[in-house]
Motif scaffolding. Sequence first.
Motif, PDB file in Angstrom:
ATOM      1  N   ASN A 452       0.834  -1.206   0.000  1.00 34.72           N
ATOM      2  CA  ASN A 452       0.000   0.000   0.000  1.00 34.72           C
ATOM      3  C   ASN A 452       0.870   1.258   0.000  1.00 34.72           C
ATOM      4  OD1 ASN A 452      -2.444   1.406  -0.116  1.00 34.72           O
ATOM      5  ND2 ASN A 452      -2.461   1.719   2.103  1.00 34.72           N
ATOM      6  N   ILE A 453       1.776   1.326  -0.962  1.00 33.47           N
ATOM      7  CA  ILE A 453       2.603   2.515  -1.159  1.00 33.47           C
ATOM      8  C   ILE A 453       1.802   3.449  -2.062  1.00 33.47           C
ATOM      9  CG2 ILE A 453       4.799   3.387  -2.050  1.00 33.47           C
ATOM     10  CD1 ILE A 453       5.923   0.521  -1.540  1.00 33.47           C
ATOM     11  N   PRO A 454       1.281   4.554  -1.541  1.00 34.35           N
ATOM     12  CA  PRO A 454       0.301   5.363  -2.277  1.00 34.35           C
ATOM     13  C   PRO A 454       0.924   6.290  -3.325  1.00 34.35           C
ATOM     14  CG  PRO A 454       0.614   6.273  -0.093  1.00 34.35           C
ATOM     15  CD  PRO A 454       1.467   5.037  -0.150  1.00 34.35           C
ATOM     16  N   ILE A 455       1.385   5.703  -4.388  1.00 26.76           N
ATOM     17  CA  ILE A 455       1.903   6.463  -5.519  1.00 26.76           C
ATOM     18  C   ILE A 455       0.783   6.718  -6.519  1.00 26.76           C
ATOM     19  CG2 ILE A 455       4.249   5.566  -5.276  1.00 26.76           C
ATOM     20  CD1 ILE A 455       3.513   3.680  -7.696  1.00 26.76           C
ATOM     21  N   ILE A 456       1.011   7.674  -7.418  1.00 29.23           N
ATOM     22  CA  ILE A 456       0.082   7.911  -8.524  1.00 29.23           C
ATOM     23  C   ILE A 456       0.842   7.689  -9.823  1.00 29.23           C
ATOM     24  CG2 ILE A 456      -1.407   9.581  -9.689  1.00 29.23           C
ATOM     25  CD1 ILE A 456      -1.823  10.951  -6.985  1.00 29.23           C
ATOM     26  N   GLU A 457       0.362   6.762 -10.626  1.00 33.82           N
ATOM     27  CA  GLU A 457       0.967   6.438 -11.920  1.00 33.82           C
ATOM     28  C   GLU A 457       0.080   7.021 -13.010  1.00 33.82           C
ATOM     29  OE1 GLU A 457       3.356   3.918 -14.773  1.00 33.82           O
ATOM     30  OE2 GLU A 457       3.698   4.834 -12.826  1.00 33.82           O
ATOM     31  N   ILE A 458       0.630   7.958 -13.795  1.00 33.19           N
ATOM     32  CA  ILE A 458      -0.137   8.580 -14.870  1.00 33.19           C
ATOM     33  C   ILE A 458       0.444   8.138 -16.205  1.00 33.19           C
ATOM     34  CG2 ILE A 458      -0.805  10.765 -15.938  1.00 33.19           C
ATOM     35  CD1 ILE A 458      -0.925  11.975 -13.177  1.00 33.19           C
ATOM     36  N   ILE A 459      -0.385   7.501 -17.015  1.00 33.82           N
ATOM     37  CA  ILE A 459       0.059   6.969 -18.308  1.00 33.82           C
ATOM     38  C   ILE A 459      -0.488   7.848 -19.425  1.00 33.82           C
ATOM     39  CG2 ILE A 459       0.096   4.946 -19.814  1.00 33.82           C
ATOM     40  CD1 ILE A 459      -0.905   3.349 -17.269  1.00 33.82           C
ATOM     41  N   PHE A 460       0.409   8.449 -20.189  1.00 33.14           N
ATOM     42  CA  PHE A 460       0.005   9.143 -21.404  1.00 33.14           C
ATOM     43  C   PHE A 460      -0.073   8.094 -22.514  1.00 33.14           C
ATOM     44  CE2 PHE A 460       2.122  13.416 -20.055  1.00 33.14           C
ATOM     45  CZ  PHE A 460       1.153  13.569 -19.076  1.00 33.14           C
ATOM     46  N   ASN A 461      -1.275   7.650 -22.799  1.00 36.05           N
ATOM     47  CA  ASN A 461      -1.463   6.576 -23.776  1.00 36.05           C
ATOM     48  C   ASN A 461      -1.776   7.172 -25.147  1.00 36.05           C
ATOM     49  OD1 ASN A 461      -1.940   4.264 -25.190  1.00 36.05           O
ATOM     50  ND2 ASN A 461      -3.516   3.461 -23.821  1.00 36.05           N
ATOM     51  N   ASN A 462      -0.749   7.208 -25.999  1.00 33.52           N
ATOM     52  CA  ASN A 462      -0.958   7.678 -27.374  1.00 33.52           C
ATOM     53  C   ASN A 462      -0.907   6.519 -28.371  1.00 33.52           C
ATOM     54  OD1 ASN A 462       1.762   7.158 -27.233  1.00 33.52           O
ATOM     55  ND2 ASN A 462       2.420   9.254 -27.707  1.00 33.52           N
ATOM     56  N   HIS A 463      -0.846   5.284 -27.843  1.00 33.55           N
ATOM     57  CA  HIS A 463      -0.876   4.060 -28.662  1.00 33.55           C
ATOM     58  C   HIS A 463       0.321   3.946 -29.605  1.00 33.55           C
ATOM     59  CE1 HIS A 463      -4.916   3.302 -27.150  1.00 33.55           C
ATOM     60  NE2 HIS A 463      -5.204   4.552 -27.438  1.00 33.55           N
ATOM     61  N   VAL A 464       1.385   4.680 -29.296  1.00 37.18           N
ATOM     62  CA  VAL A 464       2.614   4.603 -30.099  1.00 37.18           C
ATOM     63  C   VAL A 464       3.806   4.790 -29.165  1.00 37.18           C
ATOM     64  CG1 VAL A 464       1.585   5.491 -32.235  1.00 37.18           C
ATOM     65  CG2 VAL A 464       2.598   7.091 -30.601  1.00 37.18           C
ATOM     66  N   LEU A 465       4.990   4.452 -29.681  1.00 35.99           N
ATOM     67  CA  LEU A 465       6.225   4.841 -29.015  1.00 35.99           C
ATOM     68  C   LEU A 465       6.509   6.274 -29.445  1.00 35.99           C
ATOM     69  CD1 LEU A 465       8.341   1.582 -29.520  1.00 35.99           C
ATOM     70  CD2 LEU A 465       7.010   2.270 -27.502  1.00 35.99           C
ATOM     71  N   GLY A 466       6.027   7.225 -28.641  1.00 33.84           N
ATOM     72  CA  GLY A 466       5.881   8.610 -29.082  1.00 33.84           C
ATOM     73  C   GLY A 466       7.150   9.289 -29.547  1.00 33.84           C
ATOM     74  N   MET A 467       8.224   9.181 -28.771  1.00 40.35           N
ATOM     75  CA  MET A 467       9.446   9.898 -29.141  1.00 40.35           C
ATOM     76  C   MET A 467      10.084   9.285 -30.385  1.00 40.35           C
ATOM     77  SD  MET A 467      11.244  12.508 -28.571  1.00 40.35           S
ATOM     78  CE  MET A 467      11.169  13.152 -26.904  1.00 40.35           C
ATOM     79  N   VAL A 468      10.051   7.963 -30.472  1.00 33.29           N
ATOM     80  CA  VAL A 468      10.598   7.311 -31.662  1.00 33.29           C
ATOM     81  C   VAL A 468       9.756   7.678 -32.879  1.00 33.29           C
ATOM     82  CG1 VAL A 468      11.373   5.139 -32.674  1.00 33.29           C
ATOM     83  CG2 VAL A 468      11.385   5.416 -30.197  1.00 33.29           C
ATOM     84  N   ARG A 469       8.435   7.677 -32.710  1.00 29.84           N
ATOM     85  CA  ARG A 469       7.544   8.067 -33.813  1.00 29.84           C
ATOM     86  C   ARG A 469       7.815   9.512 -34.238  1.00 29.84           C
ATOM     87  NH1 ARG A 469       2.388   6.451 -35.813  1.00 29.84           N
ATOM     88  NH2 ARG A 469       1.110   8.173 -36.577  1.00 29.84           N
ATOM     89  N   GLN A 470       8.072  10.389 -33.269  1.00 29.27           N
ATOM     90  CA  GLN A 470       8.365  11.780 -33.603  1.00 29.27           C
ATOM     91  C   GLN A 470       9.584  11.875 -34.521  1.00 29.27           C
ATOM     92  OE1 GLN A 470       8.050  14.701 -30.495  1.00 29.27           O
ATOM     93  NE2 GLN A 470       9.644  16.012 -31.341  1.00 29.27           N
TER      94      GLN A 470
END
Length: 561
Positions: A452-470
């Motif tokens: 119960n380590i209360p972290i917040i995980e935020i996922i930016f889901n763009n359905h791609v490997l964003g930086m490589v795609r850029q």
Amino acid sequence: MQLTGSQILVECLKEQGVDTIFGYPGGSVLNIYDELYRHQSEIRHILTSHEQGASHAADGYARSTGKVGVCLATSGPGATNLVTGIATAYMDSVPMVAITGNVSVNLLGKDSFQEVDITGITMPVTKHNFIVKDVNNLAETLRRAFEIAQSGRPGPVLVDIAKDVTANKTEYTKVPIKKIRKKSDTILEEDIQAGLEMIRKARKPVIFIGGGAVISDAGDEVKEFVSKVHAPVADTLMGKGAFDGEDILYTGMLGMHGTKAANLSVTKCDLLITIGSRFSDRVTGNISKFAKNAKILQIDVDPAEINKNVSIHQSIIGDVEEVLKRLNAKLEQQDHESWVNQVLEMKEQFPLKYNPEILTGPYILEKIYELTQGDAIITTEVGQHQMWAAQFIKYKKPRTFISSGGLGTMGYGLGACIGAKVGNPDKTVINIAGDGCFRMNMNEIATATRYNIPIIEIIFNNHVLGMVRQWQSLFYGKRYSQTTLHDKVDFVKVAEAMGAKAYRITKKEEVEVVLKEALSLNTPVVIECHIESDDKVWPMVAPGAPIEEVITEEDLEEKEK
């Protein structure tokens, strides 16, 4: 008193003030784990889902607290699973001690079950490493490991211990641990005077701050120095928070995804004062054109970094805090009002931008900053989300931005987030991830829920490997080879299956409501945010280009016309 090697190991950890270990048990470390069981009220052990998660957690713990992070793994695959985390810590100068078990001395070198030469494997990515084959050497080796990890330029140290050493007995005597002194014997008076003279002569100085200023805990000295020099400030990814990101003199990050104001001010300056930065290629761009109008004064604890990547004019070798104390004591108040105003005009002319009409990573990050009042510890994975987190959150204090800079390790952030939260239980700790990175380390959500380590995980889901795609969009003719991730993985269901509270955000209106609820809970939370596949990180300097050729989306559109 006579103690076993395992007992000596635990006593040495207690000597060093270790309160937490991240690890995963196995045959070669069973004696150690048996002893940790007896001391669980004194040393907390966090069982991660994978040894790599343990190394990243120890790293995040170290970066956020300033203390040595400790991880523990068994021989063979357990030890090799630590290697990426050790290399990550090495590249970013993180004080860490990695303890591994090995087969008994009589089995070494015989290709025994789960035997591997982990000291040989990690030699290039540790500050130092040891293999202990004699219990009589164990205590002294452990003490040296902690001293080496913390002294001078910090870094990871590996201690590999043969299994029979953990069972054998020898005499143990407790030794009081001396505080590590900051490196000051290399600070020469003539270098201080030469640096002061350069500052006094400068008309257009820029102060450039790297991770060394954070590691040195030199925030107060940096603030005073900036005020005395009266110069604009840029930083590296690792230097975030060493200088207040809300200060008017702060121009932003320098380099490939640096701000126009930062990149242009360094190009136009006549003196670049570099504090604890090693001039990474991501910072300098085309080295032959980097700070071409400036003399460079470099302050660094490591003499190996002087003239390594960029030719400089003067150096001061020593701990950043100690060097700045001496400079501040002797430097008169400078006045560069005309130059500062010129840079502030650039800062106003070239602000960071994003599309306000749709749900974007920058919008979410600005909401996080607003709702946490800039007081959260932010960890990141590696990619577009990492750059946005560096750009759109203003880090006011050191050790509040934790990211893999030198190695660029996808899969780093979640383990680091857990380690940072364990080390800072009263702080809000949030990990910013992309969907590609989350796939690499999502099993550590089970670690967070187990304890119960209360972290917040935020996922930016763009359905791609964003930086490589850029990069593929800009430099590879939009040939998206193996970077599209449209499949059937449901991150919300995955997170819930591992025991976390989970949300999905698909539009801007949902962001504030979900973030407020997540911040109010005292439990692990995963938030999946759906953003556009072709959102890009701007500004950007093309690889090999000089940093003054920093372009925005508008610049690119104008060029294509």
